[in-house]
Design an enzyme around this catalytic site. Sequence first.
Site, PDB file in Angstrom:
ATOM      1  N   LYS A  69       0.825  -1.212   0.000  1.00 40.13           N
ATOM      2  CA  LYS A  69       0.000   0.000   0.000  1.00 40.13           C
ATOM      3  C   LYS A  69       0.860   1.263   0.000  1.00 40.13           C
ATOM      4  O   LYS A  69       0.465   2.291  -0.564  1.00 40.13           O
ATOM      5  CB  LYS A  69      -0.933  -0.003   1.212  1.00 40.13           C
ATOM      6  N   VAL A 264       0.005  -8.914   6.299  1.00 37.57           N
ATOM      7  CA  VAL A 264      -0.453 -10.141   6.962  1.00 37.57           C
ATOM      8  C   VAL A 264       0.359 -11.377   6.568  1.00 37.57           C
ATOM      9  O   VAL A 264       0.132 -12.452   7.126  1.00 37.57           O
ATOM     10  CB  VAL A 264      -1.957 -10.391   6.719  1.00 37.57           C
TER      11      VAL A 264
END
Length: 310
Positions: A69, A264
């Site tokens: 991101k 994650v």
Amino acid sequence: MIDKIDTETLEGWLDNVRSFADAGRVADYIPALSERDPHELAAAIYYLDGDYYQAGESDCCFTLQSISKVISLALALIDNGEEYVFNRVGMEPTGDPFHSIYRLEQHRPSKPLNPMINAGALAVSDMIHGHTTEEKVGRLLSFLHELTDDQSIKVNEGVAASEFETAYLNRSLLYYLKQHGVINGDVEDTLKVYTHQCSIDVNVQSLAKIGAVFANEGRDLKSGRQIIPKHLAKICKTFMVTCGMYDASGSFAIKVGVPAKSGVSGGVMASINGFGGIAVYGPSLDEKGNSVVGFKLLEILSNRYDLSIF
């Protein structure tokens, strides 16, 4: 300037936090991620002068996931400028989970609160220039090759397929964003870009070097060439401080106090002005989705070597 943390010292600190891997669990909502060994650990430090030290299983590769991101935000800002991007995505942190749709329903216009939550990152992926999904993903890869000087970095197609097939919540977010005019592109095409950017494989050396480029105000470490405009690198690092560790960003700022972004898959990238980049990999996650070992190792290093920016 502190004494450099060399390989032997970094190995010692990593050994100190190995037991924390048992305190979390590997992400399993993306099937391909559930196969990773929670005790496969690595760390790296890339200094601004180009010196590099690594520890643990540093050759192992893992996918960027939400760390991407920061990369996609930098590229979207380069492509479109600040006004365009932040007319569609906000700048405010949130205490909600990264995949929440709740805030979108509360705000008018229904733009995501920031680019580090999934809704915001999906909107950012839609803004990357390119006529096809392949062109957009190709530009992201080229950008990463430039940041790392590593042309071998590529998408893990197995993980990308696994993510795309099970991305029910992200599809819901995209349809909501499409309904309210936040994204312009096709939902499935935008999801392909996003799942592919999340599935780019890196190791801790490459990740630490990316962090170092951001710490170097967006300049290449060897040539000094401006890869990311200085003010855009600053924006990205600010988001890393306020939103980079999901809804644990506040406690991370207090305990560690450096710009960082987690994913994650178990990766964490930190970027510290005047110092360089730090990367940690440990796939066992806490309840917020952050690497347990990564959080703890960065906390120890920050406190021991006074790295906090506060």
